[in-house]
Write a protein that holds these residues in place. Sequence first.
Motif, PDB file in Angstrom:
ATOM      1  N   GLY A 175     -13.306  -4.300  -2.397  1.00 52.95           N
ATOM      2  CA  GLY A 175     -12.212  -4.559  -1.450  1.00 52.95           C
ATOM      3  C   GLY A 175     -12.624  -4.125  -0.062  1.00 52.95           C
ATOM      4  N   ASP A 176     -11.642  -3.991   0.840  1.00 54.67           N
ATOM      5  CA  ASP A 176     -11.911  -3.627   2.228  1.00 54.67           C
ATOM      6  C   ASP A 176     -12.223  -2.138   2.295  1.00 54.67           C
ATOM      7  N   PRO A 177     -13.515  -1.782   2.584  1.00 55.80           N
ATOM      8  CA  PRO A 177     -13.861  -0.352   2.606  1.00 55.80           C
ATOM      9  C   PRO A 177     -13.265   0.411   3.786  1.00 55.80           C
ATOM     10  N   SER A 178     -12.687  -0.310   4.792  1.00 56.98           N
ATOM     11  CA  SER A 178     -12.126   0.379   5.961  1.00 56.98           C
ATOM     12  C   SER A 178     -10.723   0.895   5.695  1.00 56.98           C
ATOM     13  N   LEU A 179     -10.072   0.376   4.591  1.00 63.16           N
ATOM     14  CA  LEU A 179      -8.698   0.777   4.306  1.00 63.16           C
ATOM     15  C   LEU A 179      -8.618   1.751   3.133  1.00 63.16           C
ATOM     16  N   PHE A 180      -9.474   1.530   2.085  1.00 64.85           N
ATOM     17  CA  PHE A 180      -9.362   2.331   0.866  1.00 64.85           C
ATOM     18  C   PHE A 180     -10.714   2.929   0.491  1.00 64.85           C
ATOM     19  N   HIS A 181     -10.666   4.085  -0.158  1.00 58.56           N
ATOM     20  CA  HIS A 181     -11.875   4.785  -0.595  1.00 58.56           C
ATOM     21  C   HIS A 181     -11.591   5.436  -1.955  1.00 58.56           C
ATOM     22  N   VAL A 182     -12.604   5.375  -2.891  1.00 56.48           N
ATOM     23  CA  VAL A 182     -12.462   6.021  -4.176  1.00 56.48           C
ATOM     24  C   VAL A 182     -13.488   7.148  -4.278  1.00 56.48           C
ATOM     25  N   GLY A 183     -13.099   8.286  -4.804  1.00 51.63           N
ATOM     26  CA  GLY A 183     -14.032   9.388  -5.018  1.00 51.63           C
ATOM     27  C   GLY A 183     -15.058   9.027  -6.100  1.00 51.63           C
ATOM     28  N   VAL A 184     -16.339   9.172  -5.810  1.00 47.74           N
ATOM     29  CA  VAL A 184     -17.386   8.747  -6.743  1.00 47.74           C
ATOM     30  C   VAL A 184     -17.260   9.482  -8.063  1.00 47.74           C
ATOM     31  N   LEU A 185     -16.933  10.738  -8.072  1.00 51.13           N
ATOM     32  CA  LEU A 185     -16.837  11.530  -9.290  1.00 51.13           C
ATOM     33  C   LEU A 185     -15.401  11.740  -9.752  1.00 51.13           C
ATOM     34  N   SER A 186     -14.418  11.732  -8.792  1.00 42.00           N
ATOM     35  CA  SER A 186     -13.035  12.048  -9.168  1.00 42.00           C
ATOM     36  C   SER A 186     -12.234  10.826  -9.572  1.00 42.00           C
ATOM     37  N   GLY A 187     -12.545   9.670  -8.996  1.00 43.57           N
ATOM     38  CA  GLY A 187     -11.749   8.467  -9.261  1.00 43.57           C
ATOM     39  C   GLY A 187     -10.475   8.418  -8.433  1.00 43.57           C
ATOM     40  N   ASN A 188     -10.271   9.358  -7.478  1.00 43.48           N
ATOM     41  CA  ASN A 188      -9.075   9.360  -6.618  1.00 43.48           C
ATOM     42  C   ASN A 188      -9.208   8.284  -5.556  1.00 43.48           C
ATOM     43  N   ILE A 189      -8.142   7.435  -5.430  1.00 42.92           N
ATOM     44  CA  ILE A 189      -8.140   6.365  -4.426  1.00 42.92           C
ATOM     45  C   ILE A 189      -7.328   6.866  -3.233  1.00 42.92           C
ATOM     46  N   THR A 190      -7.993   6.797  -2.054  1.00 42.54           N
ATOM     47  CA  THR A 190      -7.375   7.325  -0.824  1.00 42.54           C
ATOM     48  C   THR A 190      -7.238   6.185   0.179  1.00 42.54           C
ATOM     49  N   VAL A 191      -6.007   6.139   0.878  1.00 43.96           N
ATOM     50  CA  VAL A 191      -5.855   5.192   1.983  1.00 43.96           C
ATOM     51  C   VAL A 191      -6.455   5.850   3.218  1.00 43.96           C
ATOM     52  N   LEU A 192      -7.256   5.102   3.963  1.00 41.93           N
ATOM     53  CA  LEU A 192      -8.023   5.690   5.067  1.00 41.93           C
ATOM     54  C   LEU A 192      -7.279   5.633   6.408  1.00 41.93           C
ATOM     55  N   GLN A 193      -6.264   4.754   6.549  1.00 42.80           N
ATOM     56  CA  GLN A 193      -5.526   4.635   7.808  1.00 42.80           C
ATOM     57  C   GLN A 193      -4.117   4.127   7.513  1.00 42.80           C
ATOM     58  N   PRO A 194      -3.177   4.329   8.417  1.00 44.57           N
ATOM     59  CA  PRO A 194      -1.804   3.850   8.180  1.00 44.57           C
ATOM     60  C   PRO A 194      -1.790   2.349   7.954  1.00 44.57           C
ATOM     61  N   LEU A 195      -0.924   1.914   7.006  1.00 44.24           N
ATOM     62  CA  LEU A 195      -0.808   0.494   6.695  1.00 44.24           C
ATOM     63  C   LEU A 195       0.348  -0.102   7.496  1.00 44.24           C
ATOM     64  N   ASP A 196       0.285  -1.393   7.691  1.00 43.99           N
ATOM     65  CA  ASP A 196       1.309  -2.085   8.471  1.00 43.99           C
ATOM     66  C   ASP A 196       1.898  -3.174   7.595  1.00 43.99           C
ATOM     67  N   TYR A 197       3.136  -2.987   7.214  1.00 44.88           N
ATOM     68  CA  TYR A 197       3.803  -3.935   6.323  1.00 44.88           C
ATOM     69  C   TYR A 197       3.854  -5.311   6.940  1.00 44.88           C
ATOM     70  N   GLU A 198       4.120  -5.388   8.266  1.00 45.26           N
ATOM     71  CA  GLU A 198       4.265  -6.676   8.919  1.00 45.26           C
ATOM     72  C   GLU A 198       2.925  -7.435   8.942  1.00 45.26           C
ATOM     73  N   SER A 199       1.805  -6.695   8.953  1.00 47.00           N
ATOM     74  CA  SER A 199       0.478  -7.366   8.948  1.00 47.00           C
ATOM     75  C   SER A 199       0.038  -7.741   7.536  1.00 47.00           C
ATOM     76  N   HIS A 200       0.254  -6.853   6.585  1.00 44.61           N
ATOM     77  CA  HIS A 200      -0.253  -7.090   5.211  1.00 44.61           C
ATOM     78  C   HIS A 200       0.630  -6.304   4.265  1.00 44.61           C
ATOM     79  N   SER A 201       1.402  -7.008   3.468  1.00 47.13           N
ATOM     80  CA  SER A 201       2.387  -6.326   2.641  1.00 47.13           C
ATOM     81  C   SER A 201       1.855  -5.960   1.255  1.00 47.13           C
ATOM     82  N   GLN A 202       0.664  -6.498   0.871  1.00 47.66           N
ATOM     83  CA  GLN A 202       0.156  -6.221  -0.490  1.00 47.66           C
ATOM     84  C   GLN A 202      -1.380  -6.288  -0.496  1.00 47.66           C
TER      85      GLN A 202
END
Length: 719
Positions: free
Chosen positions: A649-676
């Motif tokens: 997926g888009d590496p600028s928005l989401f990141h997964v921990g290589v060992l933990s499996g935790n998915i982190t959002v990297l920046q605030p999301l904008d519903y009006e730009s992309h809702s899903q």
Amino acid sequence: GIISTKTKLDYESQNSYTLNISLSDGNATDYATVFIKVTDVNDNNPVFAVINTTITILENMPAGTVITSVSATDVDEGFNGLVVYTLKGGEGKMDINTSGSILLEKELDREKQDIYNLMVIASDQGQPVLSTVLNLTVIIDDVNDNPPIFSSSRYEVGVSEDEVLGRALLTVFATDLDAGANALVKYRIVSQQPPTSFPVFLVNLTTGQLSLSQQLDYETIKQFEVEVEASDGGQPSLIATTRVVVHVLDVNDNPPEFNQASYDVFVFENLQKGSPIYTFSVTDKDEVGTKLTVILVNENDVTFFINLKKIRINGTILVNGFVDRESKEKYELLVVASDNGVPQRQVKEKNCHIFICSFLLFTYFSNCAFSESCFPPVTHQNFTYISVQVLDVNDNPPRFTKAQYSASVHVATAEEGVSVVSVSATDPDVGNNSVISYSLSSYSDHFHINNCTGEIILSSNLGHITADTVVTLIVIATDHGIPPLTSNGKVTVRVNDVNDNPPVFSALNPTKLSAPENAPNLDLGVFSATDMDIGVNALITYSLQDDFAGMFYVNNSTGKLVTKRSLDREMMESYELKIIATDSGKPPQYTSLVVSITVEDENDNPPVFPQKLYSVTVKENESPHVILSAAATDEDIGYNAVIHYTITGDPSLFHVGVLSGNITVLQPLDYESHSQYTFILKAFNPGEPHMQDTANITGSSITVEDVNEEGPVFDKPSY
């Protein structure tokens, strides 16, 4: 006004023409003369008077001699009629010159080649060249240039002194390479050495047969040398000579004589081949070589032969084979001396009569008394008897009657003085050489041997022996010869005890093993045990107390442990096997060995997510944070169970921990730009082989929740 030919012109028939021509217009006439010259064309071959001819020349003509001349003509003119000659054949012995003369280039030899087939080629010089051929046969006539040659430069012949006069003794033969009369050979005797009053020999003029003209006498002259000449019929005649050596052979008229009528000989056995055992003398008044023949009475025995050291003096009987008293103690030899005074057929008949009667002669000596009926007289032959008695040598060691002796002793009945086993040896020698004594090679606390009888006896009871034991005794048999000879015998005594020793596993057998999973038919090693008992009591069989439903198998005779199926660590991480070793005694004894087997992990299980679909709702404008923890599990252990994570997926928005499996959002999301948002989460092992699992985050997987941050907006700034 064109002048043309009406027929084909021939220069050789007419080489010029004169034509008178006229020219008229009907009123007036004029005349002219035309001269025509015919030009020659090369249309005629050279011609010989004949095409085949034969000449004869002598073989001794010198080089450079003209042997014949040939001539060819050509009716053409100029170069077309100029004839040149060439020669083929002759092997370099002949050549031809420009005038057609054939010359001899090298000397001839009729004996090597007596005919030459030549080809004389006559060619003109026109274009094209025309030629013709003359076949010339040159026959080489013989010249007497070769003397006769005898088949041998020296002939030798032996002639009995009583040879009949006129009978052919030998034929001398000479050949002559020439031909005709030059090759006709005649023979004559030129000289004789030593000379006699009258010629002793004659030679046939034409056949070369040599014969006697006078009687020979060995006692007067023992050898002649005759020079024979061969001459050919040439003029002048050529000659050759050869020598004939005539050896005069003695005629036998005296029988041989032995110095004794019989002989008694004593020899020790084991004589080397060629050793002399006795020398006798035999004489013959003639000078013919004495032939001595050895015949063994009633046997075809060639143990001895006779060597004549000096003719007329001594004959020595030598050993020709192996003299062994144990094989034969006495030889009766009949020695026949023959001077070859009778034909060989009669000699054989005489030997046959003597052979048949000889046994009777020795057995009934006084009765036979050399009777005429037993030995019919034969001219120039005599015999004697030699009795050879073979004396014993201590050359045979004692031999045991068995290659190995064995006996069994039970501890319960083993008492001092009990007989265990008897050994026996024989010696084919005689006298003291065959007397045998017995002894043990080393001292024994439990056994001793009777030195005369070979009986082995217990020297003590065996109550102190608590285990089956094998005792090996080496018995020495010694004869009384000088020097004494010995041989060894092996005696195996088994001391049998009750089955009181269980099998014992070797301390070298491992008790802890590790084995890889997923490998079929694993060889886990050999687990061997030993038993101090012997025989059946020491025969061990192996078994497993629990084979885990056929997973393991042990070979009942060797103790080899193997797996029958592949191990699976995820099903069972370790096994504890009890290997039982049981002897075959009655009652049986057994022991056991516990072997722990740890199953080694292999990377044969992929990571697994607890679910295949995840849905997450995130509010827009929230700062970066963990929005989902998706942990996978792996049934393997150790490094094989280490799990790494990655997303697509888009590496600028989401990141997964290589060992933990935790998915982190990297920046605030904008519903009006992309809702899903939708992407795939992957879990994998970093080891080999590479195994993985995936989870889809799709549909409403990550939904951006709207926040009321925007006011209404007209679609147009004005209307």
